[in-house]
Design a protein around this motif. Structure first.
Motif, PDB file in Angstrom:
ATOM      1  N   MET A  57       0.836  -1.138   0.160  1.00  0.00           N
ATOM      2  CA  MET A  57       0.015   0.195  -0.134  1.00  0.00           C
ATOM      3  C   MET A  57       0.769   1.312  -0.114  1.00  0.00           C
ATOM      4  O   MET A  57       1.745   1.507   1.126  1.00  0.00           O
ATOM      5  CB  MET A  57      -0.718   0.042   1.193  1.00  0.00           C
ATOM      6  N   ASP A  58       0.870   1.852  -0.971  1.00  0.00           N
ATOM      7  CA  ASP A  58       1.815   3.232  -1.264  1.00  0.00           C
ATOM      8  C   ASP A  58       1.346   4.329  -0.389  1.00  0.00           C
ATOM      9  O   ASP A  58      -0.009   4.267   0.273  1.00  0.00           O
ATOM     10  CB  ASP A  58       2.217   3.608  -2.908  1.00  0.00           C
ATOM     11  N   GLY A  59       2.015   5.337  -0.253  1.00  0.00           N
ATOM     12  CA  GLY A  59       1.623   6.467   0.496  1.00  0.00           C
ATOM     13  C   GLY A  59       0.173   7.366   0.155  1.00  0.00           C
ATOM     14  O   GLY A  59      -0.615   7.825   0.818  1.00  0.00           O
ATOM     15  N   ARG A  60       0.124   7.124  -1.123  1.00  0.00           N
ATOM     16  CA  ARG A  60      -1.080   7.764  -1.804  1.00  0.00           C
ATOM     17  C   ARG A  60      -2.310   7.137  -1.261  1.00  0.00           C
ATOM     18  O   ARG A  60      -3.135   7.756  -0.902  1.00  0.00           O
ATOM     19  CB  ARG A  60      -0.729   7.914  -3.285  1.00  0.00           C
ATOM     20  N   GLU A  61      -2.202   5.789  -1.393  1.00  0.00           N
ATOM     21  CA  GLU A  61      -3.309   5.058  -0.812  1.00  0.00           C
ATOM     22  C   GLU A  61      -3.551   5.055   0.459  1.00  0.00           C
ATOM     23  O   GLU A  61      -4.569   5.310   0.854  1.00  0.00           O
ATOM     24  CB  GLU A  61      -3.349   3.450  -1.324  1.00  0.00           C
ATOM     25  N   ILE A  66      -6.698   7.488   5.285  1.00  0.00           N
ATOM     26  CA  ILE A  66      -6.723   8.282   6.572  1.00  0.00           C
ATOM     27  C   ILE A  66      -7.534   9.432   6.327  1.00  0.00           C
ATOM     28  O   ILE A  66      -8.454   9.648   7.485  1.00  0.00           O
ATOM     29  CB  ILE A  66      -5.254   8.722   6.772  1.00  0.00           C
ATOM     30  N   LYS A  67      -7.487  10.191   5.322  1.00  0.00           N
ATOM     31  CA  LYS A  67      -8.739  11.320   4.926  1.00  0.00           C
ATOM     32  C   LYS A  67      -9.994  10.840   5.060  1.00  0.00           C
ATOM     33  O   LYS A  67     -10.846  11.812   5.261  1.00  0.00           O
ATOM     34  CB  LYS A  67      -8.078  11.972   3.815  1.00  0.00           C
ATOM     35  N   MET A  88       3.910  14.616  -9.343  1.00  0.00           N
ATOM     36  CA  MET A  88       3.816  13.975  -8.144  1.00  0.00           C
ATOM     37  C   MET A  88       3.413  14.784  -7.174  1.00  0.00           C
ATOM     38  O   MET A  88       2.599  14.274  -6.448  1.00  0.00           O
ATOM     39  CB  MET A  88       5.259  13.331  -7.903  1.00  0.00           C
ATOM     40  N   GLU A  89       3.744  16.060  -6.988  1.00  0.00           N
ATOM     41  CA  GLU A  89       3.333  16.856  -5.962  1.00  0.00           C
ATOM     42  C   GLU A  89       1.597  17.140  -6.114  1.00  0.00           C
ATOM     43  O   GLU A  89       0.814  17.122  -5.109  1.00  0.00           O
ATOM     44  CB  GLU A  89       3.884  18.407  -6.283  1.00  0.00           C
ATOM     45  N   ALA A  90       1.078  17.154  -7.421  1.00  0.00           N
ATOM     46  CA  ALA A  90      -0.294  17.292  -7.615  1.00  0.00           C
ATOM     47  C   ALA A  90      -0.955  16.036  -7.222  1.00  0.00           C
ATOM     48  O   ALA A  90      -1.963  16.133  -6.741  1.00  0.00           O
ATOM     49  CB  ALA A  90      -0.550  17.539  -8.983  1.00  0.00           C
ATOM     50  N   LEU A  93      -1.344  16.006  -3.312  1.00  0.00           N
ATOM     51  CA  LEU A  93      -2.061  16.770  -2.751  1.00  0.00           C
ATOM     52  C   LEU A  93      -3.625  16.412  -3.148  1.00  0.00           C
ATOM     53  O   LEU A  93      -4.380  16.608  -2.331  1.00  0.00           O
ATOM     54  CB  LEU A  93      -1.946  18.177  -3.344  1.00  0.00           C
ATOM     55  N   GLN A  94      -3.782  15.729  -4.258  1.00  0.00           N
ATOM     56  CA  GLN A  94      -5.168  15.312  -4.667  1.00  0.00           C
ATOM     57  C   GLN A  94      -5.589  14.098  -3.660  1.00  0.00           C
ATOM     58  O   GLN A  94      -6.686  13.820  -3.466  1.00  0.00           O
ATOM     59  CB  GLN A  94      -5.208  14.705  -6.039  1.00  0.00           C
TER      60      GLN A  94
END
Length: 98
Positions: A57-61, A66-67, A88-90, A93-94
């Motif tokens: 599970m990568d950081g984006r997932e 969490i959110k 990657m920054e976008a 943030l998304q």
């Protein structure tokens, strides 16, 4: 003392961060997104520092999950990464990073 949850599968990165932050903050380190979610079931840190690229599970997932949880949604999440491109920054943030 403020509590930081550090999520990174690279043990050396975790050791360096704990050394740098450990005198000013309580730092808990976990090695995966799943471990981070398990930790949050028990305790809420003041901030989460998270790697993007992790197995399973990568950081984006992880930040999306969490959110999505109302109990955790207000915990600031900051990604730690070597990526420097705007795409990657976008994406981060998304996904919900602060």
């Amino acid at each position: 003392m403020k509590h930081i949850l550090l999520v990174d599968d690279d043990i050396m990165n975790s050791m360096v961060a704990k050394h740098a932050l450990g005198t000013e903050y309580t730092v808990t380190s976990v090695c995966s997104g799943k471990e981070a979610l398990d930790f949050l079931e028990k305790q809420a840190p003041d901030i989460i520092l998270m790697d993007i690229e992790m197995p399973q599970m990568d950081g984006r997932e992880t930040v999306k999950r969490i959110k999505e949880n109302p109990e955790w949604a207000k915990i600031p999440v900051i990604f730690l990464t070597a990526y420097t491109n705007a795409e990657m920054e976008a994406e981060c943030l998304q996904a919900g990073a602060d």
